[in-house]
Design an enzyme around this catalytic site. Sequence first.
Site, mmCIF file in Angstrom:
data_model
loop_
_atom_site.group_PDB
_atom_site.id
_atom_site.type_symbol
_atom_site.label_atom_id
_atom_site.label_comp_id
_atom_site.label_asym_id
_atom_site.label_seq_id
_atom_site.Cartn_x
_atom_site.Cartn_y
_atom_site.Cartn_z
ATOM 1 N N CYS A 1 0.840 -1.205 0.000
ATOM 2 C CA CYS A 1 0.000 0.000 0.000
ATOM 3 C C CYS A 1 0.870 1.249 0.000
ATOM 4 O O CYS A 1 0.645 2.183 -0.784
ATOM 5 C CB CYS A 1 -0.940 -0.037 1.206
ATOM 6 S SG CYS A 1 -2.153 1.290 1.215
ATOM 7 N N CYS B 1 8.021 3.710 5.642
ATOM 8 C CA CYS B 1 7.092 3.500 4.544
ATOM 9 C C CYS B 1 7.805 3.276 3.229
ATOM 10 O O CYS B 1 7.176 3.028 2.215
ATOM 11 C CB CYS B 1 6.147 4.689 4.426
ATOM 12 S SG CYS B 1 6.999 6.227 4.221
HETATM 13 FE FE1 SF4 Z 1 -1.396 2.774 2.889
HETATM 14 FE FE2 SF4 Z 1 0.980 3.376 3.924
HETATM 15 FE FE3 SF4 Z 1 -0.977 5.217 3.867
HETATM 16 FE FE4 SF4 Z 1 -1.187 3.173 5.528
HETATM 17 S S1 SF4 Z 1 0.430 4.758 5.581
HETATM 18 S S2 SF4 Z 1 -2.829 3.918 4.134
HETATM 19 S S3 SF4 Z 1 -0.245 1.525 4.380
HETATM 20 S S4 SF4 Z 1 0.016 4.349 2.119
#
Ligand code: SF4
Length: 240
Positions: free
Chosen positions: A125, A236
């Site tokens: 994600c 991230c």
């Molecule tokens: Fe997705 Fe990373 Fe945002 Fe969480 S922090 S919603 S895992 S992009």
Amino acid sequence: MSTKKRISREEIAKYQELLEGKAAEDIIRWAVDFFGPTRIALASSLSAEDQVITDMLVSITPEAKVFTLDTGRLFQETYDVLERTRLKYKINIEVCFPDTAAVEEMVNEKGPNLFYYSVENRKQCCSIRKVQPLRKKLSSLDGWVCGLKREQSVTRSDLQAIEWDGNNGLLKINPLIHWNEQQVWDYIKKNDVPYNFLHDRGFPSIGCAPCTRAVKPGEDIRSGRWWWELPEYKECGLHK
Ligand code: SF4
């Protein structure tokens, strides 16, 4: 099309030495002078640190470039501080979005809350919503400015004022490496810098809404991010 300005390994080492211990404004000014104001940009998450850098960058050059990543999962308060920042500094903060087809495929395959089920899903994600849009944007720059501090986490203790970002092929500039939390807030108050009001409600570090929560006084400031994961996984991918 402009060509990338090259900087050698030796030059990086030389300037790292020169910039060690220098004030944040001096580090930013060095980057603006070395590359030119339109060849570097602040990658802003609208964090307190990034807001400090925006304030400094705008005062150093009227051509300051700031961009931010809209993951599609941000807090309303984050959009609010984006708007207040645009208005205060009269700058156009570029908003970069993820690839629509990639988000659709991921969400339709694994659901909207996939990140809670595994580190692999969470990284997927983050990759689609943050890392890939960032890479795309960085490919047009010679240097990117970040608000990282050495004190932020176990994964950031060896930061330098400037570093070669081999993943993205450009220089990374970290003007706030020596700052602490108190200095950031002192600067914000003294200079009336816009900040995310979630900070007043116990959110020291703010990312996407489903992956950020408030922390209790005295708790580690990163403990509100991806709290279901071990500390060594808590990046991230933007700052690998
Ligand atoms: Fe997705 Fe990373 Fe945002 Fe969480 S922090 S919603 S895992 S992009």
